[in-house]
Design an enzyme around this catalytic site. Structure first.
Site, PDB file in Angstrom:
ATOM      1  N   ASP A  56      -1.278  -5.314  20.069  1.00  0.00           N
ATOM      2  CA  ASP A  56      -2.232  -4.756  19.115  1.00  0.00           C
ATOM      3  C   ASP A  56      -1.541  -3.562  18.458  1.00  0.00           C
ATOM      4  O   ASP A  56      -1.275  -2.557  19.122  1.00  0.00           O
ATOM      5  CB  ASP A  56      -3.505  -4.315  19.833  1.00  0.00           C
ATOM      6  CG  ASP A  56      -4.594  -3.861  18.884  1.00  0.00           C
ATOM      7  OD1 ASP A  56      -4.265  -3.437  17.748  1.00  0.00           O
ATOM      8  OD2 ASP A  56      -5.776  -3.903  19.275  1.00  0.00           O
ATOM      9  N   TYR A 158      -8.105  -0.546  -0.662  1.00  0.00           N
ATOM     10  CA  TYR A 158      -7.057  -1.562  -0.730  1.00  0.00           C
ATOM     11  C   TYR A 158      -5.891  -1.068  -1.586  1.00  0.00           C
ATOM     12  O   TYR A 158      -4.729  -1.132  -1.191  1.00  0.00           O
ATOM     13  CB  TYR A 158      -7.658  -2.843  -1.302  1.00  0.00           C
ATOM     14  CG  TYR A 158      -6.764  -4.055  -1.265  1.00  0.00           C
ATOM     15  CD1 TYR A 158      -6.050  -4.387  -0.116  1.00  0.00           C
ATOM     16  CD2 TYR A 158      -6.677  -4.901  -2.370  1.00  0.00           C
ATOM     17  CE1 TYR A 158      -5.257  -5.531  -0.079  1.00  0.00           C
ATOM     18  CE2 TYR A 158      -5.895  -6.037  -2.337  1.00  0.00           C
ATOM     19  CZ  TYR A 158      -5.182  -6.347  -1.202  1.00  0.00           C
ATOM     20  OH  TYR A 158      -4.400  -7.481  -1.169  1.00  0.00           O
ATOM     21  N   LYS A 162      -2.004  -0.034  -0.237  1.00  0.00           N
ATOM     22  CA  LYS A 162      -0.823  -0.733  -0.744  1.00  0.00           C
ATOM     23  C   LYS A 162       0.110   0.232  -1.488  1.00  0.00           C
ATOM     24  O   LYS A 162       1.341   0.112  -1.392  1.00  0.00           O
ATOM     25  CB  LYS A 162      -1.239  -1.891  -1.650  1.00  0.00           C
ATOM     26  CG  LYS A 162      -1.965  -3.020  -0.925  1.00  0.00           C
ATOM     27  CD  LYS A 162      -1.153  -3.562   0.236  1.00  0.00           C
ATOM     28  CE  LYS A 162      -1.847  -4.718   0.940  1.00  0.00           C
ATOM     29  NZ  LYS A 162      -1.102  -5.199   2.117  1.00  0.00           N
ATOM     30  N   THR A 193      -2.489 -19.875   2.864  1.00  0.00           N
ATOM     31  CA  THR A 193      -2.724 -19.608   4.283  1.00  0.00           C
ATOM     32  C   THR A 193      -3.935 -20.408   4.755  1.00  0.00           C
ATOM     33  O   THR A 193      -4.637 -21.049   3.956  1.00  0.00           O
ATOM     34  CB  THR A 193      -2.984 -18.117   4.515  1.00  0.00           C
ATOM     35  OG1 THR A 193      -4.178 -17.742   3.797  1.00  0.00           O
ATOM     36  CG2 THR A 193      -1.825 -17.260   4.044  1.00  0.00           C
TER      37      THR A 193
END
Length: 262
Positions: A56, A158, A162, A193
Protein backbone atom coordinates in the site's frame (compact mmCIF):
# COMPACT_ATOMS: atom_id res chain seq x y z
CA UNK A 1 12.91 -7.92 -28.57
CA UNK A 2 15.09 -8.57 -25.52
CA UNK A 3 16.92 -5.24 -25.46
CA UNK A 4 16.34 -4.78 -21.71
CA UNK A 5 17.64 -8.16 -20.51
CA UNK A 6 20.07 -6.58 -18.06
CA UNK A 7 17.51 -4.20 -16.51
CA UNK A 8 15.49 -4.37 -13.31
CA UNK A 9 12.17 -2.53 -13.43
CA UNK A 10 9.64 -1.57 -10.76
CA UNK A 11 6.09 -0.66 -11.74
CA UNK A 12 4.03 0.79 -8.91
CA UNK A 13 0.32 0.10 -9.08
CA UNK A 14 1.21 -2.60 -11.59
CA UNK A 15 -1.42 -5.17 -10.76
CA UNK A 16 -4.07 -4.04 -13.26
CA UNK A 17 -4.84 -1.46 -15.96
CA UNK A 18 -2.06 0.68 -17.35
CA UNK A 19 0.44 -0.61 -14.78
CA UNK A 20 -0.12 -4.24 -15.69
CA UNK A 21 0.30 -3.42 -19.38
CA UNK A 22 3.57 -1.62 -18.68
CA UNK A 23 4.86 -4.56 -16.63
CA UNK A 24 3.99 -7.01 -19.39
CA UNK A 25 5.71 -4.95 -22.07
CA UNK A 26 8.87 -4.49 -20.02
CA UNK A 27 8.99 -8.23 -19.33
CA UNK A 28 8.58 -8.95 -23.04
CA UNK A 29 11.62 -6.76 -23.64
CA UNK A 30 13.62 -8.84 -21.20
CA UNK A 31 13.45 -6.86 -17.96
CA UNK A 32 13.14 -8.46 -14.55
CA UNK A 33 9.98 -6.72 -13.34
CA UNK A 34 8.56 -6.16 -9.86
CA UNK A 35 5.02 -4.85 -9.58
CA UNK A 36 3.58 -3.36 -6.43
CA UNK A 37 -0.01 -2.83 -5.42
CA UNK A 38 -2.62 -3.43 -2.76
CA UNK A 39 -4.16 -6.28 -4.78
CA UNK A 40 -0.86 -8.05 -5.47
CA UNK A 41 -0.44 -11.63 -4.29
CA UNK A 42 2.68 -11.08 -2.25
CA UNK A 43 5.92 -12.59 -3.53
CA UNK A 44 4.24 -14.61 -6.25
CA UNK A 45 5.86 -14.65 -9.66
CA UNK A 46 3.23 -14.49 -12.38
CA UNK A 47 5.93 -15.73 -14.75
CA UNK A 48 9.71 -16.07 -14.70
CA UNK A 49 10.24 -12.34 -15.03
CA UNK A 50 7.40 -10.64 -13.14
CA UNK A 51 7.11 -10.72 -9.34
CA UNK A 52 4.22 -9.13 -7.46
CA UNK A 53 4.76 -7.46 -4.09
CA UNK A 54 1.77 -6.51 -1.98
CA UNK A 55 2.25 -2.89 -0.98
CA UNK A 56 0.00 0.00 0.00
CA UNK A 57 1.86 3.07 -1.22
CA UNK A 58 0.15 5.17 1.42
CA UNK A 59 2.03 3.22 4.10
CA UNK A 60 5.72 4.19 4.17
CA UNK A 61 6.87 1.06 5.96
CA UNK A 62 5.30 -1.17 3.31
CA UNK A 63 6.93 0.79 0.51
CA UNK A 64 10.33 0.64 2.19
CA UNK A 65 9.93 -3.10 2.78
CA UNK A 66 9.07 -3.69 -0.87
CA UNK A 67 12.18 -1.88 -2.09
CA UNK A 68 14.32 -3.67 0.48
CA UNK A 69 13.01 -6.98 -0.87
CA UNK A 70 13.89 -5.88 -4.41
CA UNK A 71 17.37 -4.83 -3.31
CA UNK A 72 17.98 -8.23 -1.69
CA UNK A 73 17.07 -9.99 -4.92
CA UNK A 74 18.65 -7.70 -7.49
CA UNK A 75 20.94 -5.10 -5.83
CA UNK A 76 19.56 -2.29 -8.00
CA UNK A 77 16.65 -0.66 -9.84
CA UNK A 78 17.20 0.53 -13.42
CA UNK A 79 13.66 1.56 -14.37
CA UNK A 80 10.95 2.94 -12.10
CA UNK A 81 7.45 3.58 -13.42
CA UNK A 82 5.32 5.51 -10.96
CA UNK A 83 1.84 4.47 -11.97
CA UNK A 84 0.07 4.01 -8.62
CA UNK A 85 -2.80 6.43 -8.22
CA UNK A 86 -5.61 7.35 -5.85
CA UNK A 87 -8.66 9.49 -6.43
CA UNK A 88 -10.74 7.53 -8.92
CA UNK A 89 -12.56 5.71 -6.14
CA UNK A 90 -16.13 6.51 -5.16
CA UNK A 91 -16.95 8.74 -8.10
CA UNK A 92 -20.57 8.27 -7.09
CA UNK A 93 -21.45 9.08 -3.48
CA UNK A 94 -24.96 8.82 -2.09
CA UNK A 95 -26.25 8.43 -5.63
CA UNK A 96 -24.49 11.58 -6.87
CA UNK A 97 -21.68 11.66 -9.46
CA UNK A 98 -19.14 13.99 -7.82
CA UNK A 99 -16.15 13.70 -10.18
CA UNK A 100 -17.04 16.78 -12.25
CA UNK A 101 -18.38 18.96 -9.45
CA UNK A 102 -16.84 22.41 -8.74
CA UNK A 103 -14.16 22.42 -6.06
CA UNK A 104 -16.45 23.82 -3.34
CA UNK A 105 -18.73 20.80 -3.76
CA UNK A 106 -15.95 18.21 -3.97
CA UNK A 107 -15.35 15.73 -1.13
CA UNK A 108 -12.10 16.70 0.59
CA UNK A 109 -10.91 13.08 0.69
CA UNK A 110 -10.39 13.19 -3.09
CA UNK A 111 -7.61 15.79 -2.77
CA UNK A 112 -5.92 13.68 -0.09
CA UNK A 113 -6.26 10.49 -2.13
CA UNK A 114 -4.66 12.02 -5.22
CA UNK A 115 -1.72 13.34 -3.27
CA UNK A 116 -1.13 10.51 -0.78
CA UNK A 117 -1.57 7.62 -3.24
CA UNK A 118 -0.38 9.72 -6.17
CA UNK A 119 2.13 12.53 -5.93
CA UNK A 120 3.58 11.60 -2.54
CA UNK A 121 3.69 7.92 -3.45
CA UNK A 122 5.64 8.76 -6.61
CA UNK A 123 8.03 10.93 -4.63
CA UNK A 124 8.73 8.23 -2.05
CA UNK A 125 9.26 5.44 -4.59
CA UNK A 126 11.55 7.73 -6.58
CA UNK A 127 13.62 8.46 -3.48
CA UNK A 128 14.16 4.76 -2.87
CA UNK A 129 14.89 3.86 -6.50
CA UNK A 130 17.14 6.85 -7.18
CA UNK A 131 19.65 5.75 -4.56
CA UNK A 132 20.73 2.72 -6.59
CA UNK A 133 20.40 4.56 -9.90
CA UNK A 134 22.81 7.27 -8.74
CA UNK A 135 25.31 4.61 -7.71
CA UNK A 136 24.95 2.90 -11.11
CA UNK A 137 25.11 6.25 -12.93
CA UNK A 138 22.18 5.24 -15.11
CA UNK A 139 18.44 4.83 -14.81
CA UNK A 140 15.02 6.03 -15.87
CA UNK A 141 12.11 7.29 -13.76
CA UNK A 142 8.77 7.56 -15.55
CA UNK A 143 5.92 9.37 -13.82
CA UNK A 144 2.55 8.59 -15.40
CA UNK A 145 0.69 11.88 -15.70
CA UNK A 146 -1.99 13.45 -17.90
CA UNK A 147 -3.14 16.54 -19.76
CA UNK A 148 -5.06 17.73 -16.70
CA UNK A 149 -1.70 19.20 -15.63
CA UNK A 150 -2.05 21.76 -18.42
CA UNK A 151 -5.79 22.18 -18.90
CA UNK A 152 -8.87 22.02 -16.70
CA UNK A 153 -10.23 18.50 -16.98
CA UNK A 154 -12.91 17.19 -14.62
CA UNK A 155 -11.95 18.89 -11.33
CA UNK A 156 -9.44 21.14 -9.60
CA UNK A 157 -7.77 18.50 -7.43
CA UNK A 158 -7.10 16.34 -10.48
CA UNK A 159 -5.40 19.18 -12.33
CA UNK A 160 -3.33 20.29 -9.35
CA UNK A 161 -2.10 16.75 -8.63
CA UNK A 162 -1.06 16.17 -12.25
CA UNK A 163 0.63 19.58 -12.42
CA UNK A 164 2.49 18.69 -9.24
CA UNK A 165 3.60 15.43 -10.84
CA UNK A 166 4.99 17.24 -13.88
CA UNK A 167 6.78 19.83 -11.74
CA UNK A 168 8.20 17.05 -9.58
CA UNK A 169 9.50 15.34 -12.70
CA UNK A 170 11.16 18.50 -13.95
CA UNK A 171 12.87 19.21 -10.63
CA UNK A 172 13.94 15.60 -10.11
CA UNK A 173 15.52 15.73 -13.55
CA UNK A 174 17.66 18.71 -12.55
CA UNK A 175 19.08 16.88 -9.53
CA UNK A 176 19.47 13.54 -11.33
CA UNK A 177 21.08 14.85 -14.51
CA UNK A 178 24.67 14.94 -13.14
CA UNK A 179 24.30 11.24 -12.30
CA UNK A 180 23.13 10.10 -15.74
CA UNK A 181 19.58 9.35 -14.59
CA UNK A 182 16.59 10.52 -16.63
CA UNK A 183 13.13 11.47 -15.34
CA UNK A 184 10.14 12.08 -17.59
CA UNK A 185 6.38 12.52 -17.35
CA UNK A 186 4.44 10.27 -19.71
CA UNK A 187 0.89 10.97 -20.89
CA UNK A 188 -1.22 8.04 -22.12
CA UNK A 189 -4.14 8.54 -24.45
CA UNK A 190 -7.47 6.78 -23.95
CA UNK A 191 -6.34 3.40 -22.67
CA UNK A 192 -8.48 0.29 -22.97
CA UNK A 193 -8.18 -0.70 -19.33
CA UNK A 194 -10.63 -2.98 -17.59
CA UNK A 195 -12.71 -0.06 -16.30
CA UNK A 196 -12.70 1.74 -19.66
CA UNK A 197 -13.92 -1.38 -21.44
CA UNK A 198 -16.80 -1.66 -18.97
CA UNK A 199 -18.01 1.63 -20.45
CA UNK A 200 -17.00 0.84 -24.05
CA UNK A 201 -20.54 1.21 -25.35
CA UNK A 202 -20.51 4.90 -24.44
CA UNK A 203 -16.98 5.70 -25.64
CA UNK A 204 -15.28 6.40 -28.95
CA UNK A 205 -12.37 3.96 -28.90
CA UNK A 206 -11.20 4.75 -32.43
CA UNK A 207 -7.92 6.31 -31.27
CA UNK A 208 -7.55 4.32 -28.06
CA UNK A 209 -4.52 2.40 -26.85
CA UNK A 210 -3.88 -0.91 -25.10
CA UNK A 211 -2.13 -0.81 -21.72
CA UNK A 212 0.82 -2.61 -23.36
CA UNK A 213 1.26 0.33 -25.75
CA UNK A 214 2.25 2.55 -22.82
CA UNK A 215 4.68 -0.16 -21.79
CA UNK A 216 6.24 -0.18 -25.23
CA UNK A 217 6.80 3.56 -24.88
CA UNK A 218 8.57 3.04 -21.56
CA UNK A 219 10.64 0.20 -23.02
CA UNK A 220 11.70 2.35 -25.98
CA UNK A 221 12.85 5.11 -23.67
CA UNK A 222 14.68 2.70 -21.36
CA UNK A 223 16.54 1.10 -24.29
CA UNK A 224 17.60 4.45 -25.78
CA UNK A 225 21.27 5.16 -24.93
CA UNK A 226 20.51 8.85 -25.48
CA UNK A 227 17.40 9.00 -23.28
CA UNK A 228 18.93 11.91 -21.34
CA UNK A 229 17.83 14.23 -24.14
CA UNK A 230 14.27 13.72 -22.91
CA UNK A 231 14.92 14.22 -19.20
CA UNK A 232 12.69 16.70 -17.42
CA UNK A 233 10.14 16.79 -20.24
CA UNK A 234 6.53 15.76 -20.76
CA UNK A 235 6.13 13.03 -23.38
CA UNK A 236 3.04 11.59 -25.05
CA UNK A 237 3.02 7.83 -25.49
CA UNK A 238 1.73 7.98 -29.07
CA UNK A 239 4.37 10.58 -29.89
CA UNK A 240 7.06 8.28 -28.53
CA UNK A 241 5.73 5.58 -30.87
CA UNK A 242 6.21 7.87 -33.85
CA UNK A 243 9.74 8.80 -32.77
CA UNK A 244 10.87 5.23 -32.05
CA UNK A 245 8.87 3.48 -34.75
CA UNK A 246 6.67 1.00 -32.90
CA UNK A 247 2.94 0.26 -33.00
CA UNK A 248 0.39 -1.00 -30.53
CA UNK A 249 0.11 -4.76 -30.00
CA UNK A 250 -2.81 -4.84 -32.45
CA UNK A 251 -0.64 -3.22 -35.14
CA UNK A 252 -2.40 0.13 -34.94
CA UNK A 253 -0.67 3.49 -34.56
CA UNK A 254 -2.71 5.78 -32.27
CA UNK A 255 -2.59 9.45 -33.21
CA UNK A 256 -0.64 11.59 -30.73
CA UNK A 257 -3.01 13.97 -28.97
CA UNK A 258 -2.24 17.63 -28.33
CA UNK A 259 -3.55 20.04 -25.74
CA UNK A 260 -6.15 21.21 -28.25
CA UNK A 261 -7.51 17.67 -28.59
CA UNK A 262 -8.26 16.99 -24.94
Amino acid sequence: MKDLEDRVAVVTGGTYGVGRGIARALAEHGSRVFVTGRSAQHGVASDAQVTALRCDHRVDAEVTAAFERIARETDRVDILVNNVWGGYERMVEDGTFTWNKPFWEQPLWRWDAMFSAGVRAHYHASQLAAKSMVVSQRGLIVNISFWAAQKHIANVAYGVSKAATDKMTADMAVELRPHGVAAVSLYPGLVRTEKVMEAAAWLDLTNSETPEFIGRAVAALAADPDVMRHTGTVLVAAGIAVEYGFTDIDGKAPRPLTLADV
